[in-house]
Every structure is written in structure tokens, then in C-alpha cells.
Design a protein around this motif. Structure first.
Motif, PDB file in Angstrom:
ATOM      1  N   VAL A  39      -2.835  -1.167  -9.431  1.00  0.00           N
ATOM      2  CA  VAL A  39      -2.423  -1.674 -10.748  1.00  0.00           C
ATOM      3  C   VAL A  39      -3.091  -3.009 -11.058  1.00  0.00           C
ATOM      4  CG1 VAL A  39      -0.461  -2.475 -12.116  1.00  0.00           C
ATOM      5  CG2 VAL A  39      -0.228  -0.456 -10.651  1.00  0.00           C
ATOM      6  N   ALA A  40      -3.153  -3.911 -10.073  1.00  0.00           N
ATOM      7  CA  ALA A  40      -3.718  -5.239 -10.307  1.00  0.00           C
ATOM      8  C   ALA A  40      -5.156  -5.164 -10.803  1.00  0.00           C
ATOM      9  CB  ALA A  40      -3.649  -6.068  -9.019  1.00  0.00           C
ATOM     10  N   GLY A  41      -5.929  -4.217 -10.285  1.00  0.00           N
ATOM     11  CA  GLY A  41      -7.317  -4.086 -10.702  1.00  0.00           C
ATOM     12  C   GLY A  41      -7.455  -3.669 -12.154  1.00  0.00           C
ATOM     13  N   PHE A  42      -6.646  -2.704 -12.594  1.00  0.00           N
ATOM     14  CA  PHE A  42      -6.739  -2.235 -13.975  1.00  0.00           C
ATOM     15  C   PHE A  42      -6.227  -3.288 -14.952  1.00  0.00           C
ATOM     16  CE2 PHE A  42      -6.063   1.662 -11.360  1.00  0.00           C
ATOM     17  CZ  PHE A  42      -7.363   2.127 -11.463  1.00  0.00           C
ATOM     18  N   VAL A  43      -5.219  -4.040 -14.550  1.00  0.00           N
ATOM     19  CA  VAL A  43      -4.727  -5.141 -15.375  1.00  0.00           C
ATOM     20  C   VAL A  43      -5.811  -6.209 -15.511  1.00  0.00           C
ATOM     21  CG1 VAL A  43      -3.019  -6.998 -15.513  1.00  0.00           C
ATOM     22  CG2 VAL A  43      -2.321  -4.705 -14.809  1.00  0.00           C
ATOM     23  N   ALA A  44      -6.504  -6.490 -14.411  1.00  0.00           N
ATOM     24  CA  ALA A  44      -7.571  -7.489 -14.434  1.00  0.00           C
ATOM     25  C   ALA A  44      -8.710  -7.071 -15.358  1.00  0.00           C
ATOM     26  CB  ALA A  44      -8.102  -7.711 -13.013  1.00  0.00           C
ATOM     27  N   VAL A  45      -9.078  -5.799 -15.327  1.00  0.00           N
ATOM     28  CA  VAL A  45     -10.147  -5.316 -16.211  1.00  0.00           C
ATOM     29  C   VAL A  45      -9.770  -5.538 -17.676  1.00  0.00           C
ATOM     30  CG1 VAL A  45     -11.311  -3.231 -17.029  1.00  0.00           C
ATOM     31  CG2 VAL A  45     -11.090  -3.648 -14.581  1.00  0.00           C
ATOM     32  N   ILE A 229      -0.232  -8.589  -4.734  1.00  0.00           N
ATOM     33  CA  ILE A 229       1.170  -8.891  -5.012  1.00  0.00           C
ATOM     34  C   ILE A 229       1.552  -8.477  -6.434  1.00  0.00           C
ATOM     35  CG2 ILE A 229       0.633 -11.239  -5.763  1.00  0.00           C
ATOM     36  CD1 ILE A 229       3.804 -10.034  -3.941  1.00  0.00           C
ATOM     37  N   LEU A 230       0.574  -8.480  -7.349  1.00  0.00           N
ATOM     38  CA  LEU A 230       0.855  -8.040  -8.719  1.00  0.00           C
ATOM     39  C   LEU A 230       1.223  -6.561  -8.751  1.00  0.00           C
ATOM     40  CD1 LEU A 230       0.915  -8.429 -11.793  1.00  0.00           C
ATOM     41  CD2 LEU A 230      -1.570  -8.077 -11.812  1.00  0.00           C
ATOM     42  N   THR A 231       0.507  -5.756  -7.973  1.00  0.00           N
ATOM     43  CA  THR A 231       0.832  -4.334  -7.884  1.00  0.00           C
ATOM     44  C   THR A 231       2.248  -4.141  -7.342  1.00  0.00           C
ATOM     45  OG1 THR A 231      -1.488  -3.740  -7.538  1.00  0.00           O
ATOM     46  CG2 THR A 231       0.164  -2.133  -6.839  1.00  0.00           C
ATOM     47  N   PHE A 232       2.597  -4.910  -6.306  1.00  0.00           N
ATOM     48  CA  PHE A 232       3.943  -4.840  -5.735  1.00  0.00           C
ATOM     49  C   PHE A 232       4.999  -5.202  -6.780  1.00  0.00           C
ATOM     50  CE2 PHE A 232       7.383  -7.318  -3.675  1.00  0.00           C
ATOM     51  CZ  PHE A 232       8.002  -6.282  -2.987  1.00  0.00           C
ATOM     52  N   GLN A 233       4.738  -6.234  -7.570  1.00  0.00           N
ATOM     53  CA  GLN A 233       5.679  -6.641  -8.615  1.00  0.00           C
ATOM     54  C   GLN A 233       5.928  -5.516  -9.608  1.00  0.00           C
ATOM     55  OE1 GLN A 233       3.575 -10.416  -9.700  1.00  0.00           O
ATOM     56  NE2 GLN A 233       5.649 -11.186  -9.937  1.00  0.00           N
ATOM     57  N   VAL A 234       4.852  -4.916 -10.099  1.00  0.00           N
ATOM     58  CA  VAL A 234       4.985  -3.890 -11.137  1.00  0.00           C
ATOM     59  C   VAL A 234       5.687  -2.651 -10.594  1.00  0.00           C
ATOM     60  CG1 VAL A 234       3.717  -2.417 -12.749  1.00  0.00           C
ATOM     61  CG2 VAL A 234       2.962  -4.762 -12.361  1.00  0.00           C
ATOM     62  N   TRP A 235       5.357  -2.261  -9.355  1.00  0.00           N
ATOM     63  CA  TRP A 235       6.037  -1.119  -8.755  1.00  0.00           C
ATOM     64  C   TRP A 235       7.528  -1.403  -8.581  1.00  0.00           C
ATOM     65  CZ3 TRP A 235       5.371   3.871  -7.777  1.00  0.00           C
ATOM     66  CH2 TRP A 235       4.094   4.406  -7.860  1.00  0.00           C
ATOM     67  N   THR A 236       7.861  -2.624  -8.176  1.00  0.00           N
ATOM     68  CA  THR A 236       9.276  -2.987  -8.030  1.00  0.00           C
ATOM     69  C   THR A 236       9.989  -2.908  -9.371  1.00  0.00           C
ATOM     70  OG1 THR A 236       8.701  -4.465  -6.198  1.00  0.00           O
ATOM     71  CG2 THR A 236      10.857  -4.770  -7.216  1.00  0.00           C
ATOM     72  N   MET A 237       9.337  -3.386 -10.422  1.00  0.00           N
ATOM     73  CA  MET A 237       9.923  -3.329 -11.764  1.00  0.00           C
ATOM     74  C   MET A 237      10.254  -1.894 -12.160  1.00  0.00           C
ATOM     75  SD  MET A 237       7.434  -6.053 -13.689  1.00  0.00           S
ATOM     76  CE  MET A 237       7.548  -7.819 -13.363  1.00  0.00           C
ATOM     77  N   LEU A 238       9.316  -0.991 -11.895  1.00  0.00           N
ATOM     78  CA  LEU A 238       9.525   0.403 -12.273  1.00  0.00           C
ATOM     79  C   LEU A 238      10.644   1.043 -11.454  1.00  0.00           C
ATOM     80  CD1 LEU A 238       8.658   2.831 -13.945  1.00  0.00           C
ATOM     81  CD2 LEU A 238       6.960   3.361 -12.202  1.00  0.00           C
ATOM     82  N   ILE A 239      10.672   0.790 -10.157  1.00  0.00           N
ATOM     83  CA  ILE A 239      11.692   1.392  -9.294  1.00  0.00           C
ATOM     84  C   ILE A 239      13.075   0.847  -9.621  1.00  0.00           C
ATOM     85  CG2 ILE A 239      12.472   1.614  -6.910  1.00  0.00           C
ATOM     86  CD1 ILE A 239       9.506   1.577  -6.094  1.00  0.00           C
ATOM     87  N   VAL A 240      13.162  -0.471  -9.848  1.00  0.00           N
ATOM     88  CA  VAL A 240      14.448  -1.069 -10.186  1.00  0.00           C
ATOM     89  C   VAL A 240      14.952  -0.546 -11.526  1.00  0.00           C
ATOM     90  CG1 VAL A 240      15.575  -3.238 -10.841  1.00  0.00           C
ATOM     91  CG2 VAL A 240      14.145  -3.145  -8.800  1.00  0.00           C
ATOM     92  N   GLY A 241      14.094  -0.481 -12.507  1.00  0.00           N
ATOM     93  CA  GLY A 241      14.517  -0.022 -13.825  1.00  0.00           C
ATOM     94  C   GLY A 241      14.829   1.462 -13.878  1.00  0.00           C
ATOM     95  N   GLY A 242      14.030   2.257 -13.181  1.00  0.00           N
ATOM     96  CA  GLY A 242      14.247   3.697 -13.176  1.00  0.00           C
ATOM     97  C   GLY A 242      12.977   4.448 -13.486  1.00  0.00           C
ATOM     98  N   SER A 243      12.341   4.985 -12.458  1.00  0.00           N
ATOM     99  CA  SER A 243      11.106   5.737 -12.630  1.00  0.00           C
ATOM    100  C   SER A 243      11.351   6.979 -13.483  1.00  0.00           C
ATOM    101  CB  SER A 243      10.558   6.147 -11.257  1.00  0.00           C
ATOM    102  OG  SER A 243       9.408   6.934 -11.392  1.00  0.00           O
ATOM    103  N   GLY A 244      10.466   7.218 -14.441  1.00  0.00           N
ATOM    104  CA  GLY A 244      10.604   8.362 -15.328  1.00  0.00           C
ATOM    105  C   GLY A 244      11.340   8.055 -16.622  1.00  0.00           C
ATOM    106  N   ASN A 245      11.850   6.833 -16.769  1.00  0.00           N
ATOM    107  CA  ASN A 245      12.597   6.443 -17.958  1.00  0.00           C
ATOM    108  C   ASN A 245      11.880   5.261 -18.608  1.00  0.00           C
ATOM    109  OD1 ASN A 245      14.548   5.212 -19.749  1.00  0.00           O
ATOM    110  ND2 ASN A 245      16.113   6.439 -18.733  1.00  0.00           N
ATOM    111  N   MET A 246      11.411   5.416 -19.847  1.00  0.00           N
ATOM    112  CA  MET A 246      10.665   4.359 -20.526  1.00  0.00           C
ATOM    113  C   MET A 246      11.526   3.116 -20.754  1.00  0.00           C
ATOM    114  SD  MET A 246       7.581   5.377 -20.815  1.00  0.00           S
ATOM    115  CE  MET A 246       6.682   6.922 -20.638  1.00  0.00           C
ATOM    116  N   ARG A 247      12.773   3.312 -21.111  1.00  0.00           N
ATOM    117  CA  ARG A 247      13.662   2.152 -21.286  1.00  0.00           C
ATOM    118  C   ARG A 247      13.927   1.472 -19.947  1.00  0.00           C
ATOM    119  NH1 ARG A 247      18.696   4.744 -24.074  1.00  0.00           N
ATOM    120  NH2 ARG A 247      18.037   6.402 -22.645  1.00  0.00           N
TER     121      ARG A 247
END
Length: 328
Positions: A39-45, A229-247
């Protein structure tokens, strides 16, 4: 009061840039099951392409086209999407493990390129003078912060509505069918590689827009901003919020960013300056604890996916009425 309002607006603005990135990852993983650990690489691009397109000319560095910000954001998203398309075309026909390895390798290569291509990226010194939305209002900190927040609210809303429309369409239902039972989807004439490639590229496009927005709101980008660490942050955000749910992706981004910001302020306040670099690891510990707590208490996240397609694990045998004889 004004300082508090400005800080709250800036906090929410940054949280919403992560929400956009998280929405892109949710399409790739939550809806399609594509394991992207770069994720960090694509965000950087997305951030660097947008910065190159919109910054003023600087001697010794390629770029400085001074294009309007909207073209920078779209250019950053398009570059990240095309990179995802190229990586996906090479790896999606193989096992999912290869996609994880390829995306991680791409992120490492991108980070090294940012460090060494000084004539294009500024090298370790990064890129500055990135135009900020409503830059003419910087004299009024309160109005400036609220104006930037309004831009990100609109951006998140557009991304959310567009992705919700996609995942609720027949195209989105095919993605979930491929995620749950690829064999059954193939039997219905669906090409897994084509659909996964489309989802991977669209998710990368959204990540690129999030990276571009982040760079413009901060006003400066450097290779150190795009470590794993940016990739880890974003993955944590998705897992905490709920994978598969946009909200859930949006909620997770705001909550995890809140933990990160609060822990960073606590480190600054509690530790001497010479110890803050070492103490900063406490931020990662707090994020890890929050992730473990959510996985234990709510394994599907705070807002889990609704209506998940599942294969029946058992088949119920037909009942035989009493007195009915069966042939041996």
C-alpha cells in the motif's frame, strides 16, 4: 477555541485522506480477496506524481508543471492504478501468495527509487512547495482548516458513493462470488483474472488519489513518509473498521488515526526530546493492542460486512417418511 477548532479540522482532514486510501484497499481485499501488502508504494506514487505535476519549477529537478490541483490528483490516481494494473497482469494468474510478494517488492523498489532519483523526486530531501487547497486563506487559520476539511469530505463522499455503486452492481457481486467460490463463478462463465485485475487497478487508483490528497494537505513529501509502517496502519484501519464494509473502512481510518495522533502527542509530552525517537515505538504498540482487542471482541471489525456470500458446508439429507421402503 480557534486553535482547538483548527486542530480538530486538520485532524479530520488527515484522517479522511487515510479513509480514501482505506476505501481503495477495501475494494481490493474486502470485496475481492486480493492481498496487497504494498500500500505504501502505491500511495507514494500518487503523492509524487501529483506533486510533480502541480509544483512550481525548481532548478535541478524534473517537473514543475504547475497544473491545477485536480489534474495532479487525477494524474496521481491514474499512475497508481496503472502500476497496479501492470503488477496484477504479471501475478494474478498465479497463486495469491505471489501477489503479496510482488506488491511488497514493488513498494520496496518504489521507496528506493524515491531515495535515489534525486533529479525527479528530490531524493532524501523530498518535494516541497506543494500547493495546498485554498492556499490564499492561510492567513485565517480557522477558515483555511475548515475549507480543507470540506474538500476532503467531498472527496471521501465521491469515492464512497462510487465504490458503493460498484460493489452493489452485478460487477461487484461477481467479485464477491470469486472471493467465496472461484470454481462456481468459473462455471457461470466469469473470468477471474479479468475481474480481479479490474478491481486491483481501481483500488490502486483510489489509493493514488488518497496519497495525492495527503501530500497536498501536508505541503511536503519525502521517502520516509512511505515506509512499510504506512501499509501496517492502513491494514489496521480496515480490519478495525470492518473488511468488506465501505463505512467500516472510513470509521476504522478515523479511529486508528485518532489513536496514532493521541499516542504521538503523549510521547511528545511525557518523554524528553532525546528519548522521543525510541519512545515513538509506543505508537505502534498501541495500534497493535487496539488491533488485537478488535480481533478478540469483534473478529469481523466494528462494522462487519453484511450479506456475505458463503458456501454451504453441509448438505441436509432428504427426509424419508415413516413406512416408506427404499430399494437396496
Amino acid at each position: 477555541m480557534i486553535d482547538l477548532l483548527s486542530y480538530a479540522a486538520f485532524f479530520l482532514t488527515m484522517a479522511l485522506t487515510y479513509a480514501v486510501i482505506c476505501l481503495g484497499l477495501n475494494l481490493q481485499w474486502g470485496q475481492t480477496g486480493l492481498f496487497n501488502v504494498g500500500v505504501a508504494g502505491f500511495v507514494a506514487v500518487g503523492a509524487y506524481v501529483s506533486a510533480i505535476l502541480t509544483t512550481p519549477p525548481i532548478e535541478g529537478r524534473l517537473g514543475g508543471f504547475e497544473l491545477p490541483m485536480i489534474f495532479g490528483w487525477l494524474g496521481g490516481g491514474l499512475a497508481a492504478g496503472l502500476l497496479c494494473l501492470a503488477i496484477g497482469a504479471l501475478t494474478l494468474r498465479l497463486r495469491s501468495d505471489y501477489l503479496a510478494i510482488a506488491t511488497f517488492g514493488a513498494a520496496v523498489v518504489i521507496q528506493l527509487a524515491l531515495l535515489n532519483l534525486e533529479g525527479l523526486t528530490g531524493g532524501p530531501f523530498g518535494v516541497g512547495f506543494i500547493p495546498r487547497p485554498f492556499g490564499a486563506l492561510q492567513g485565517d487559520a480557522d477558515l483555511f482548516a475548515l475549507s480543507n476539511l470540506s474538500v476532503m469530505i467531498v472527496t471521501v463522499l465521491i469515492c464512497y458513493l462510487a465504490l458503493e455503486h460498484l460493489v452493489r452492481s452485478p460487477w461487484g457481486r461477481v467479485l464477491r462470488a470469486l472471493r467465496e467460490d472461484e470454481t462456481a463463478a468459473r462455471a457461470l462463465g466469469k473470468n477471474p483474472v479479468t475481474y480481479r485485475l479490474q478491481a486491483f487497478a481501481i483500488g490502486g487508483f483510489v489509493m493514488g488519489i488518497g496519497g495525492a490528497a495527503q501530500g497536498h494537505f501536508i505541503g511536503f513529501i519525502a521517502p520516509d513518509n512511505y515506509l512499510p509502517i504506512l501499509t501496517f496502519q492502513v491494514w489496521t484501519m480496515l480490519i478495525v473498521g470492518g473488511s468488506g464494509n465501505m463505512r467500516g473502512a472510513i470509521l476504522g481510518a478515523v479511529l486508528v488515526w485518532a489513536i496514532w495522533a493521541v499516542s504521538g502527542s503523549a510521547v511528545s509530552a511525557l518523554f524528553p526530546t532525546e528519548q522521543q525517537a525510541r519512545a515513538a515505538s509506543l505508537q505502534i504498540v498501541m495500534i497493535g493492542v487496539a488491533l488485537c482487542a478488535v480481533l478478540l471482541l469483534r473478529p469481523r471489525g466494528l462494522l462487519g460486512e453484511a450479506g456475505t456470500l458463503r458456501r454451504a458446508k453441509t448438505r441436509t439429507a432428504p427426509k424419508i417418511s415413516e413406512g416408506t421402503e427404499t430399494n437396496a
